[in-house]
Motif scaffolding. Structure first.
Motif, PDB file in Angstrom:
ATOM      1  N   UNK A 285     -40.015  18.223 -34.620  1.00 19.02           N
ATOM      2  CA  UNK A 285     -40.140  16.961 -35.344  1.00 19.02           C
ATOM      3  C   UNK A 285     -38.876  16.647 -36.123  1.00 19.02           C
ATOM      4  N   UNK A 286     -39.033  15.878 -37.184  1.00 19.36           N
ATOM      5  CA  UNK A 286     -37.890  15.414 -37.955  1.00 19.36           C
ATOM      6  C   UNK A 286     -37.621  16.316 -39.149  1.00 19.36           C
ATOM      7  N   UNK A 287     -36.402  16.243 -39.643  1.00 24.28           N
ATOM      8  CA  UNK A 287     -35.990  17.089 -40.765  1.00 24.28           C
ATOM      9  C   UNK A 287     -35.193  16.238 -41.751  1.00 24.28           C
ATOM     10  N   UNK A 288     -35.405  16.402 -43.054  1.00 20.60           N
ATOM     11  CA  UNK A 288     -34.595  15.663 -44.033  1.00 20.60           C
ATOM     12  C   UNK A 288     -33.120  16.030 -43.929  1.00 20.60           C
ATOM     13  N   UNK A 289     -32.280  15.036 -44.082  1.00 18.52           N
ATOM     14  CA  UNK A 289     -30.836  15.234 -43.993  1.00 18.52           C
ATOM     15  C   UNK A 289     -30.358  16.321 -44.953  1.00 18.52           C
ATOM     16  N   UNK A 290     -30.890  16.309 -46.189  1.00 20.73           N
ATOM     17  CA  UNK A 290     -30.421  17.263 -47.194  1.00 20.73           C
ATOM     18  C   UNK A 290     -30.727  18.709 -46.827  1.00 20.73           C
ATOM     19  N   UNK A 291     -31.765  18.923 -46.013  1.00 23.42           N
ATOM     20  CA  UNK A 291     -32.097  20.289 -45.605  1.00 23.42           C
ATOM     21  C   UNK A 291     -31.004  20.876 -44.718  1.00 23.42           C
ATOM     22  N   UNK A 292     -30.455  20.062 -43.823  1.00 24.29           N
ATOM     23  CA  UNK A 292     -29.385  20.539 -42.944  1.00 24.29           C
ATOM     24  C   UNK A 292     -28.047  20.608 -43.684  1.00 24.29           C
ATOM     25  N   UNK A 293     -27.837  19.671 -44.590  1.00 26.37           N
ATOM     26  CA  UNK A 293     -26.620  19.714 -45.395  1.00 26.37           C
ATOM     27  C   UNK A 293     -26.564  21.015 -46.197  1.00 26.37           C
ATOM     28  N   UNK A 294     -27.700  21.441 -46.727  1.00 23.87           N
ATOM     29  CA  UNK A 294     -27.751  22.692 -47.490  1.00 23.87           C
ATOM     30  C   UNK A 294     -27.396  23.882 -46.614  1.00 23.87           C
ATOM     31  N   UNK A 295     -27.832  23.855 -45.350  1.00 22.86           N
ATOM     32  CA  UNK A 295     -27.488  24.944 -44.419  1.00 22.86           C
ATOM     33  C   UNK A 295     -25.986  24.992 -44.174  1.00 22.86           C
ATOM     34  N   UNK A 296     -25.397  23.830 -43.955  1.00 19.99           N
ATOM     35  CA  UNK A 296     -23.947  23.789 -43.733  1.00 19.99           C
ATOM     36  C   UNK A 296     -23.191  24.299 -44.954  1.00 19.99           C
ATOM     37  N   UNK A 297     -23.634  23.867 -46.121  1.00 22.48           N
ATOM     38  CA  UNK A 297     -22.973  24.281 -47.360  1.00 22.48           C
ATOM     39  C   UNK A 297     -23.079  25.791 -47.555  1.00 22.48           C
ATOM     40  N   UNK A 298     -24.247  26.356 -47.207  1.00 28.66           N
ATOM     41  CA  UNK A 298     -24.482  27.792 -47.403  1.00 28.66           C
ATOM     42  C   UNK A 298     -23.692  28.635 -46.408  1.00 28.66           C
ATOM     43  N   UNK A 299     -23.821  28.331 -45.116  1.00 32.35           N
ATOM     44  CA  UNK A 299     -23.200  29.190 -44.099  1.00 32.35           C
ATOM     45  C   UNK A 299     -21.686  29.008 -44.014  1.00 32.35           C
ATOM     46  N   UNK A 300     -21.201  27.795 -44.307  1.00 35.19           N
ATOM     47  CA  UNK A 300     -19.754  27.568 -44.280  1.00 35.19           C
ATOM     48  C   UNK A 300     -19.105  27.878 -45.618  1.00 35.19           C
ATOM     49  N   UNK A 301     -19.941  28.192 -46.627  1.00 35.74           N
ATOM     50  CA  UNK A 301     -19.459  28.497 -47.978  1.00 35.74           C
ATOM     51  C   UNK A 301     -18.547  27.381 -48.496  1.00 35.74           C
ATOM     52  N   UNK A 302     -19.048  26.163 -48.342  1.00 37.16           N
ATOM     53  CA  UNK A 302     -18.265  24.999 -48.744  1.00 37.16           C
ATOM     54  C   UNK A 302     -18.161  24.913 -50.259  1.00 37.16           C
ATOM     55  N   UNK A 303     -16.977  24.609 -50.747  1.00 38.29           N
ATOM     56  CA  UNK A 303     -16.761  24.447 -52.179  1.00 38.29           C
ATOM     57  C   UNK A 303     -16.854  22.966 -52.556  1.00 38.29           C
ATOM     58  N   UNK A 304     -17.580  22.698 -53.627  1.00 40.11           N
ATOM     59  CA  UNK A 304     -17.649  21.344 -54.200  1.00 40.11           C
ATOM     60  C   UNK A 304     -18.070  20.302 -53.171  1.00 40.11           C
ATOM     61  N   UNK A 305     -18.973  20.705 -52.259  1.00 42.22           N
ATOM     62  CA  UNK A 305     -19.375  19.777 -51.206  1.00 42.22           C
ATOM     63  C   UNK A 305     -20.352  18.739 -51.734  1.00 42.22           C
ATOM     64  N   UNK A 306     -20.219  17.521 -51.275  1.00 45.73           N
ATOM     65  CA  UNK A 306     -21.132  16.446 -51.637  1.00 45.73           C
ATOM     66  C   UNK A 306     -21.582  15.743 -50.365  1.00 45.73           C
ATOM     67  N   UNK A 307     -22.813  15.274 -50.356  1.00 53.02           N
ATOM     68  CA  UNK A 307     -23.310  14.546 -49.189  1.00 53.02           C
ATOM     69  C   UNK A 307     -22.513  13.267 -48.946  1.00 53.02           C
ATOM     70  N   UNK A 308     -21.797  12.801 -49.958  1.00 55.65           N
ATOM     71  CA  UNK A 308     -20.969  11.599 -49.786  1.00 55.65           C
ATOM     72  C   UNK A 308     -19.720  11.878 -48.955  1.00 55.65           C
ATOM     73  N   UNK A 309     -19.463  13.172 -48.642  1.00 56.11           N
ATOM     74  CA  UNK A 309     -18.356  13.509 -47.747  1.00 56.11           C
ATOM     75  C   UNK A 309     -18.740  13.360 -46.282  1.00 56.11           C
ATOM     76  N   UNK A 310     -20.009  13.151 -45.996  1.00 54.30           N
ATOM     77  CA  UNK A 310     -20.457  12.944 -44.626  1.00 54.30           C
ATOM     78  C   UNK A 310     -20.117  11.519 -44.215  1.00 54.30           C
ATOM     79  N   UNK A 311     -19.384  11.383 -43.124  1.00 57.65           N
ATOM     80  CA  UNK A 311     -18.867  10.087 -42.695  1.00 57.65           C
ATOM     81  C   UNK A 311     -19.966   9.043 -42.563  1.00 57.65           C
ATOM     82  N   UNK A 312     -21.077   9.429 -41.891  1.00 59.79           N
ATOM     83  CA  UNK A 312     -22.142   8.457 -41.671  1.00 59.79           C
ATOM     84  C   UNK A 312     -22.769   7.978 -42.990  1.00 59.79           C
ATOM     85  N   UNK A 313     -22.874   8.881 -43.954  1.00 62.12           N
ATOM     86  CA  UNK A 313     -23.428   8.485 -45.254  1.00 62.12           C
ATOM     87  C   UNK A 313     -22.539   7.461 -45.933  1.00 62.12           C
ATOM     88  N   UNK A 314     -21.238   7.710 -45.870  1.00 62.06           N
ATOM     89  CA  UNK A 314     -20.295   6.803 -46.529  1.00 62.06           C
ATOM     90  C   UNK A 314     -20.292   5.439 -45.844  1.00 62.06           C
TER      91      UNK A 314
END
Length: 526
Positions: A285-314
């Protein structure tokens, strides 16, 4: 919430600015092998204008499909009722075989609030749908999750215990099996149905590189909350014969409380204990965008990441502006004579702006050599402020929606004694939610103020005035939210709840005033 506007009809104005009333429904049907049946179910769901099919998943091993529909609440509700009728016509549980537990042809029907609609309204919608299903199709219906009238039935596993065959035997004689609506006898071929309202859920499966279902069940037991595992996780182990793999099947009922990555990590660690590796995972089924963003932030160890850095969001932000800016539009709506958005929404927005100023100060501090000694702490504060801002922005909309629920409750009929009692209860419940919402705003704004005080002390001194301005906004948000709580307390029958809200607001305001004095002293001495 503005109590003095309580009797006023806001008409067709969209609550919370441009927010539309959207509800999601994710019915699970006991059919995952006959595509023509699933096609018929999907067509029935979207028969009404205003309802859109977002997703469909068929699982032959589980012999189950999950359909996701969203749209205007009444259109979605009518489509669900039609689809249940189609399931009664086309699915016979006496012949059904599959890995997944089931008790009905239309097995589970959860309603999920998306925008412009409160959880209370979703509960009311689910109750109406449950009653109509029972009346139209002679199906026993159990209310579950947030809609449950019996606390134990909040847990779907409790409702579905014994599945179709077990419930068929017990429902006639066991009082605990008495449905909320419909006969004390399962439908001969369609069984029973669970209907309720819940928060967004993620259906998440992990495949193991072993066919041993005992390993999957042991891992599921370690992971699920009911056995001492992760909060907000339900899990079962299955054998998926056509893949020659075992599967840990999970429902994550609060992806912010227990993120997807944490559930996946624990499954991997538990699998390693049995000498088994993880092959893959899937989202059903469907998944909230923030749930996948959190996975990317965790596994890539992103510093100071914001969902506003996602091209489609902007891009979405930029393209959604149509002449009038969103800030101008919101202010214009506040200035209108309609009661929403009101003081509670404005309080939440002020708190969000305060948090945003704190984020700016953090961004002007991070990555600079002279602030290396506090880099770690500033990064943590930055993340806390981002989460607070996102929560406060959600509360802008939720406050407006909760106020509308109070207005709707006051419009209920009051001709008979029973109607008067029902109306009073509905007003009490709606007002309770409309009080809890600004109380949450006050809590979050308090956290923002504490973070800003520390940011003012250790952050870039060139941005001290921004931290101080953010603190003033956060304090204003807290006080405005407190006023919105207090205005509702006099009419509550539940005096213990009212006094608890009053005490908490007083304590939050007192601590916040002390923090604000510290910041003011820093600013005056600059």
């Amino acid at each position: 919430m503005r109590r003095h506007h309580q009797e006023r009809d806001p008409g067709h104005k969209q609550v919370g600015g441009s927010v539309k009333r959207i509800v999601e429904c994710v019915p699970n049907f006991s059919e995952g092998r006959r595509r023509e049946v699933v096609d018929a179910l999907a067509a029935a769901l979207t028969l009404q204008p205003g309802a859109v099919l977002l997703d469909r998943e068929m699982d032959p091993a589980h012999n189950r499909c999950v359909l996701t529909v969203a749209g205007e609440p009444e259109a979605v509700a009518r489509g669900v009722i039609e689809a249940v009728g189609k399931a009664v016509e086309l699915i016979d549980l006496r012949e059904h075989r599959g890995e997944h537990p089931r008790m009905g042809a239309a097995d589970v029907i959860p309603f999920v609030p998306i925008s412009g609609i409160t959880m209370l309204e979703c509960v009311e919608l689910s109750v109406r749908v449950a009653q109509q299903i029972a009346e139209l199709y002679s199906i026993p219906v159990f209310l579950y999750e947030q809609s449950a009238r019996i606390p134990a039935r909040q847990d779907l596993a409790y409702v579905r215990k014994g599945e179709f065959e077990g419930i068929r035997e017990e429902i006639r004689t066991n009082p605990e099996r008495k449905p909320d609506f419909g006969p004390c006898e399962v439908h001969p071929s369609a069984g029973a149905t669970a209907v309720g309202a819940r928060f967004p859920l993620i259906a998440y499966n992990v495949y193991l590189n072993t066919p041993d279902v005992k390993v999957a069940r042991a891992i599921a037991k370690a992971v699920r909350h009911s056995s001492g595992g992760l909060r907000y996780v339900k899990a079962l182990g299955f054998e998926i014969k056509e893949r020659n793999q075992a599967q840990v099947s999970m429902n994550l009922t609060n992806f912010e409380g227990t993120p997807v990555f944490r559930a996946f990590d624990l499954v991997c660690r538990e699998a390693a204990r049995y000498g088994v590796s993880v092959g893959s995972s899937e989202i059903v089924g469907l998944v909230p965008h923030n749930a996948l963003t959190a996975c990317a932030e965790y596994y890539l160890r992103l510093e100071n990441f914001s969902s506003r850095q996602v091209l489609e969001n902007r891009l979405s932000e930029g393209l959604s502006q149509d002449g009038l800016s969103s800030s101008e539009e919101f202010v214009a709506k506040v200035a209108s004579p309609d009661p929403v958005p009101g003081g509670g929404s404005v309080a939440a927005l002020a708190g969000g702006l305060g948090a945003a100023l704190g984020e700016m100060v953090a961004g002007l501090t991070e990555g600079k050599k002279k602030f290396e000694s506090v880099e770690g702490r500033v990064t943590k504060l930055h993340a806390d402020l981002t989460r607070a801002r996102e929560e406060l922005c959600r509360l802008v909309e939720e406050d407006a929606a909760s106020y509308k629920a109070v207005i709707d409750a006051t419009k209920l009929p009051k001709e008979t004694g029973a109607q008067k009692l029902a109306r009073e209860e509905a007003i009490e419940q709606a007002t309770r939610h409309a009080t809890e919402t600004p109380l949450r705003t006050a809590r979050v704004a308090s956290g923002v103020l504490f973070s800003l005080e520390e940011m003012a002390r250790i952050g870039n001194p060139n941005a001290l005035s921004d931290a101080a301005a953010g603190a003033q906004l956060a304090y204003a948000a807290l006080k405005a939210a407190q006023y919105n709580v207090l205005i509702n307390l006099a009419g509550f029958k539940d005096r213990a709840f009212a006094e608890a809200c009053r005490r908490e607001c007083d304590e939050l305001a007192q601590r916040a005033a002390e923090r604000l004095r510290h910041i003011d002293q820093l600013m005056m001495g600059a």
